[in-house]
Design an enzyme around this catalytic site. Structure first.
Site, PDB file in Angstrom:
ATOM      1  CE1 TYR A   1     105.013 -51.445 -96.456  1.00  0.00           C
ATOM      2  CE2 TYR A   1     107.168 -50.285 -95.997  1.00  0.00           C
ATOM      3  CZ  TYR A   1     105.490 -50.861 -95.544  1.00  0.00           C
ATOM      4  OH  TYR A   1     105.024 -50.249 -94.389  1.00  0.00           O
TER       5      TYR A   1
ATOM      6  CD  GLU B   1     101.378 -50.129 -98.733  1.00  0.00           C
ATOM      7  OE1 GLU B   1     101.197 -49.118 -99.489  1.00  0.00           O
ATOM      8  OE2 GLU B   1     101.175 -50.289 -97.305  1.00  0.00           O
TER       9      GLU B   1
ATOM     10  CG  ASP C   1      86.684 -67.243 -88.337  1.00  0.00           C
ATOM     11  OD1 ASP C   1      87.965 -67.804 -88.903  1.00  0.00           O
ATOM     12  OD2 ASP C   1      86.723 -66.449 -87.250  1.00  0.00           O
TER      13      ASP C   1
ATOM     14  CB  THR D   1      94.847 -68.919 -88.301  1.00  0.00           C
ATOM     15  OG1 THR D   1      94.198 -70.483 -88.130  1.00  0.00           O
ATOM     16  CG2 THR D   1      93.726 -68.137 -87.250  1.00  0.00           C
TER      17      THR D   1
ATOM     18  CE  LYS E   1      93.857 -69.964 -84.291  1.00  0.00           C
ATOM     19  NZ  LYS E   1      92.512 -69.166 -83.743  1.00  0.00           N
TER      20      LYS E   1
ATOM     21  NE  ARG F   1     101.949 -67.454 -83.767  1.00  0.00           N
ATOM     22  CZ  ARG F   1     100.934 -67.858 -83.177  1.00  0.00           C
ATOM     23  NH1 ARG F   1      99.880 -67.303 -83.037  1.00  0.00           N
ATOM     24  NH2 ARG F   1     101.048 -69.023 -82.474  1.00  0.00           N
TER      25      ARG F   1
HETATM   26  C1  LIG Z   1      92.166 -67.857 -83.572  1.00  0.00           C
HETATM   27  C2  LIG Z   1      91.112 -67.322 -84.084  1.00  0.00           C
HETATM   28  C3  LIG Z   1      91.108 -66.128 -84.960  1.00  0.00           C
HETATM   29  C4  LIG Z   1      92.235 -65.178 -84.728  1.00  0.00           C
HETATM   30  O1  LIG Z   1      93.366 -65.715 -85.156  1.00  0.00           O
HETATM   31  P1  LIG Z   1      94.497 -64.662 -84.865  1.00  0.00           P
HETATM   32  O2  LIG Z   1      95.533 -65.156 -85.718  1.00  0.00           O
HETATM   33  O3  LIG Z   1      95.151 -64.888 -83.498  1.00  0.00           O
HETATM   34  O4  LIG Z   1      94.592 -63.355 -85.128  1.00  0.00           O
HETATM   35  C5  LIG Z   1      89.924 -65.628 -85.708  1.00  0.00           C
HETATM   36  N1  LIG Z   1      88.823 -66.492 -85.665  1.00  0.00           N
HETATM   37  C6  LIG Z   1      88.700 -67.717 -84.904  1.00  0.00           C
HETATM   38  C7  LIG Z   1      87.554 -68.601 -85.289  1.00  0.00           C
HETATM   39  C8  LIG Z   1      89.713 -68.225 -84.454  1.00  0.00           C
HETATM   40  O5  LIG Z   1      89.458 -69.349 -83.605  1.00  0.00           O
END
Ligand SMILES: *Cc1c(COP(=O)(O)O)cnc(C)c1O
Length: 478
Positions: A66, A68, A243, A272, A275, A281
């Site tokens: 842990y 935090e 984002d 993320t 991707k 992940r």
């Molecule tokens: C995939 C994605 C997310 C979410 O990602 P997770 O890891 O599945 O929570 C958020 N914003 C955008 C633009 C995404 O393409």
């Protein structure tokens, strides 16, 4: 893909043997997943294949701690190794992206977005109630204090790209928590060009006066001009939140530079790691100095305890992304997407915006008389893994849709070239041209379909040839 170190096969065989002593079905599913991944032409734009070191470090006792709080300032004792892991990950992320500050705790992209939203709210909202209460503790709040507090924070405004234009659920979609936390106004794309209409966005922002403008997408096949986004944000006093969950790999790999690189223009960036960035992940947030301390309160204000094993994997992935090899990879992702788009268009497939200049392509399959759902299923039956996606102003709604989204990050990791992506386009076009909606007593189905005899088998065989030429984790044998 380069051949894995010789000892990897033995390591994974031993791990699976140990797992099987507790529950053989989990060992079997883990082994099967590798076979399935190897055997499928993965065109899902949000997926990739992480390196073995990245995968390996996640299977360790770093998971058992842990931690935090923040580096050197934890709510638990004995965190020195997690401190090291988190500091190294943040150091690599800051250097990779040229950011003032990196926060690498978020467990996923959505969690990173929630941290960003919370940081902006806590930094920007002038709460008369909190001011009046001063240092009073939670227990001293009256019912009406609580009501005032909720009203002050819940009346804030956000402006993000609409879902059907390619935005994400967390950018203010009405069924998402973001649509309930904020009063929201979405921006879309120009009906003629399919591109973001910056002038329309600007006049809408002037009228709506959002606290936050969100830039970024999950299904928009074009680059964004973040300098223009920042100009609009400054004009209306909004915080620019980018984002980059989908395209972080193209930023890291220096494909998006200048005004297409969000880092110099955004106040805060969330992403993320799994991707196009090709890590484990997970998620992370980058912030300017102004937002750094607010972002660091992500855990425990929004997040549960950090995942030490995943932060270790993020450190490795960020380090890998700092190499010239990763820049070559990212450039190839974009080159391959262009080859895929051109290959599809010359074979009669319609693309939203008429092409791509990032890592993804959005096909509109309505000219084949198909829904996105039928196309997705027919492609899957033929060995091509994609996902259906709505197109702007989709007449078939979000369930059946008229579109299919595909992307190049995963197969580029396997080593696919532009010529091979032209072959992939040929396979997709063949399936689309050979598929028709099934007709039942109530007319044409939106889900069921018929593929002409022999096509699925033929496409599967050709897909297998391409996959065999580009093995996944070559040398790894379970
Ligand atoms: C995939 C994605 C997310 C979410 O990602 P997770 O890891 O599945 O929570 C958020 N914003 C955008 C633009 C995404 O393409």
């Amino acid at each position: 893909m380069t051949t894995v170190p010789a000892q990897s096969s033995q390591i994974y065989r031993s791990i699976l043997d140990v797992v099987a002593t507790v529950e053989p079905r989990i060992a079997d599913a883990t082994a099967q997943e590798l076979s399935d991944q190897r055997a499928s032409l993965k065109l899902i734009a949000s997926e990739n294949y992480a390196s073995l070191p990245t995968l390996m470090v996640m299977g360790t006792w770093l998971s058992d701690k842990y931690a935090e709080g923040t580096i050197g300032h934890r709510f638990y004792a004995g965190c020195r190794n997690i401190d090291t892991v988190e500091a190294v990950a943040a150091e690599h992320a800051e250097a990779l992206f040229g950011a003032d500050h990196a926060y690498v705790q978020p467990h996923s992209g959505i969690d990173a977005n929630l941290v960003a939203y919370w940081a902006i709210l806590s930094h920007r909202v002038e709460s008369p109630t909190l001011k009046r209460l001063g240092a009073a503790t939670v227990n001293d709040l009256s019912e009406s204090d609580w009501e005032d507090l909720r009203r002050e924070f819940n009346s804030q405004k956000v402006m993000g790209m609409s879902l059907d234009a390619g935005g994400h659920l967390t950018h203010g979609f009405r069924h998402n928590i973001s649509g309930k936390m904020f009063s929201q106004h979405s921006y879309g794309t120009d009906p003629e060009t399919g591109l973001i209409d910056y002038d329309g966005l600007r006049s809408a922002a002037r009228e709506f006066k959002p606290l936050i403008i969100v830039a970024g997408y999950s299904a928009y096949p074009r680059r964004v001009n973040f300098a223009r986004m920042r100009e609009i944000a400054d004009e209306v006093g909004a915080t620019l939140f980018v984002d980059m969950a989908h395209f972080a790999g193209l930023v890291a790999g220096k494909v998006f530079t200048g005004e297409e690189n969000p880092i110099p223009y955004a106040h805060i960036v969330a992403s993320t790691t799994h991707k196009s960035l090709r890590g484990p992940r997970g998620g992370f947030v980058l912030a300017t100095q102004e937002y750094a301390s607010a972002v660091d309160k992500g855990c425990p204000m929004v997040l549960g305890g950090p995942l030490g094993h995943v932060m270790a994997a993020k450190a490795l992935a960020f380090a890998e992304a700092r190499t010239p090899a990763f820049q070559t990879y990212a450039a190839q992702v974009a080159t391959n997407a262009k080859a895929l788009a051109e290959g599809l268009m010359k074979r009669g497939v319609h693309l939203v915006t008429g092409g791509t200049d990032n890592h993804l392509v959005l096909m509109d399959v309505s000219n084949f008389g198909l829904t996105g759902r039928q196309a997705e299923s027919a492609l899957l039956e033929s060995g091509v893994v994609t996902n259906r996606n709505s197109v702007p102003r989709d007449p078939n709604g979000a369930w059946y849709t008229s579109g299919v989204r595909i992307g190049t990050p995963a197969l580029t990791t396997r080593g696919f070239t532009a010529a091979e992506f032209d072959q992939v386009a040929d396979l997709i076009a063949e399936v689309l041209k050979s598929t028709t909606p099934a007709v039942g007593p109530k007319g044409a189905s939106k889900a069921k379909y018929v593929i002409a005899d022999g096509v699925a088998a033929r496409v599967n065989a050709r897909a297998q040839e391409l996959l065999d030429a580009n093995p996944l984790y070559p040398g790894l044998e379970l």
